[in-house]
Enzyme design. Structure first.
Site, mmCIF file in Angstrom:
data_model
loop_
_atom_site.group_PDB
_atom_site.id
_atom_site.type_symbol
_atom_site.label_atom_id
_atom_site.label_comp_id
_atom_site.label_asym_id
_atom_site.label_seq_id
_atom_site.Cartn_x
_atom_site.Cartn_y
_atom_site.Cartn_z
ATOM 1 C CG HIS A 1 -0.223 0.004 2.531
ATOM 2 N ND1 HIS A 1 -0.169 -1.092 3.359
ATOM 3 C CD2 HIS A 1 0.495 0.967 3.163
ATOM 4 C CE1 HIS A 1 0.528 -0.797 4.434
ATOM 5 N NE2 HIS A 1 0.954 0.441 4.331
HETATM 6 P P1 TYD Z 1 -1.672 -2.771 7.456
HETATM 7 O O1 TYD Z 1 -1.166 -1.394 7.654
HETATM 8 O O2 TYD Z 1 -2.396 -3.062 6.170
HETATM 9 O O3 TYD Z 1 -0.492 -3.830 7.650
HETATM 10 P P2 TYD Z 1 0.811 -4.147 6.797
HETATM 11 O O4 TYD Z 1 1.218 -2.919 6.084
HETATM 12 O O5 TYD Z 1 1.817 -4.583 7.801
HETATM 13 O O6 TYD Z 1 0.525 -5.279 5.868
HETATM 14 O O7 TYD Z 1 -2.601 -3.140 8.686
HETATM 15 C C1 TYD Z 1 -3.069 -4.458 8.901
HETATM 16 C C2 TYD Z 1 -4.289 -4.381 9.806
HETATM 17 O O8 TYD Z 1 -3.939 -3.825 11.079
HETATM 18 C C3 TYD Z 1 -5.412 -3.519 9.241
HETATM 19 O O9 TYD Z 1 -6.633 -4.177 9.505
HETATM 20 C C4 TYD Z 1 -5.365 -2.259 10.045
HETATM 21 C C5 TYD Z 1 -4.727 -2.675 11.364
HETATM 22 N N1 TYD Z 1 -3.871 -1.621 11.928
HETATM 23 C C6 TYD Z 1 -4.349 -0.852 12.974
HETATM 24 O O10 TYD Z 1 -5.481 -1.043 13.458
HETATM 25 N N2 TYD Z 1 -3.559 0.141 13.475
HETATM 26 C C7 TYD Z 1 -2.318 0.372 12.983
HETATM 27 O O11 TYD Z 1 -1.599 1.284 13.483
HETATM 28 C C8 TYD Z 1 -1.830 -0.430 11.885
HETATM 29 C C9 TYD Z 1 -0.468 -0.205 11.299
HETATM 30 C C10 TYD Z 1 -2.645 -1.402 11.402
#
Ligand code: TYD
Length: 140
Positions: free
Chosen positions: A57
């Site tokens: 992302h």
């Molecule tokens: P995401 O940022 O998509 O993870 P990555 O980049 O590591 O693959 O987040 C994964 C899940 O965690 C998503 O459902 C949102 C949640 N999340 C939070 O609730 N708070 C946060 O600070 C982060 C980074 C993620």
């Protein structure tokens, strides 16, 4: 929506240094001292199964320091034109990711811990989760 022209070349690996003695090391990151934004949120990624990738992302506004607090992993940065792969494998090295870049994390070593210092609290509206939407945002 703010158009962003940051490139992968605006991301650098910063040696945030360490305090060493015979009993081990301490690395310190302090607002206004060795990080170019104020930290609003800290999170860490761990227990990543072998072969898995994270990220996938971009963010409109969020700036981050990404640190391999344990083990190693690769960060793939993409600005819509250029790609850059950064291997992180030392707890005193921080990858500064500027806003507006697509990123993926992969190649996690077993037991690795990815520590992230972030400039904003969590906000799903700051994410671009579709690569096609990211390309449109960057390249029109
Ligand atoms: P995401 O940022 O998509 O993870 P990555 O980049 O590591 O693959 O987040 C994964 C899940 O965690 C998503 O459902 C949102 C949640 N999340 C939070 O609730 N708070 C946060 O600070 C982060 C980074 C993620």
């Amino acid at each position: 929506m703010k158009l962003n022209r940051n490139t992968v070349f605006d991301c650098s690996v910063i040696d945030v240094s360490k305090v060493h003695d015979e009993a081990g090391n301490i690395t310190v990151v302090e607002n206004g001292i060795n990080i170019p934004f104020d930290v609003k949120r800290v999170y860490y990624l761990y227990d990543v199964p072998g072969g898995e990738a994270r990220g996938g992302h971009a963010h409109y506004e969020l700036e981050q320091y990404v640190i391999a607090a344990g083990g190693s992993f690769d960060v793939i940065l993409d600005d819509g034109k250029n790609r850059k792969i950064v291997t992180l494998n030392r707890p005193n090295l921080a990858l500064h990711i500027v806003p507006g870049l697509w990123r993926e994390l992969d190649n996690f070593s077993s037991g690795s811990v990815s520590l992230v210092l972030a400039s904003h609290i969590y906000d799903e509206k700051d994410y671009i989760r579709e690569y096609s939407q990211f390309k449109k945002y960057r390249n029109g």
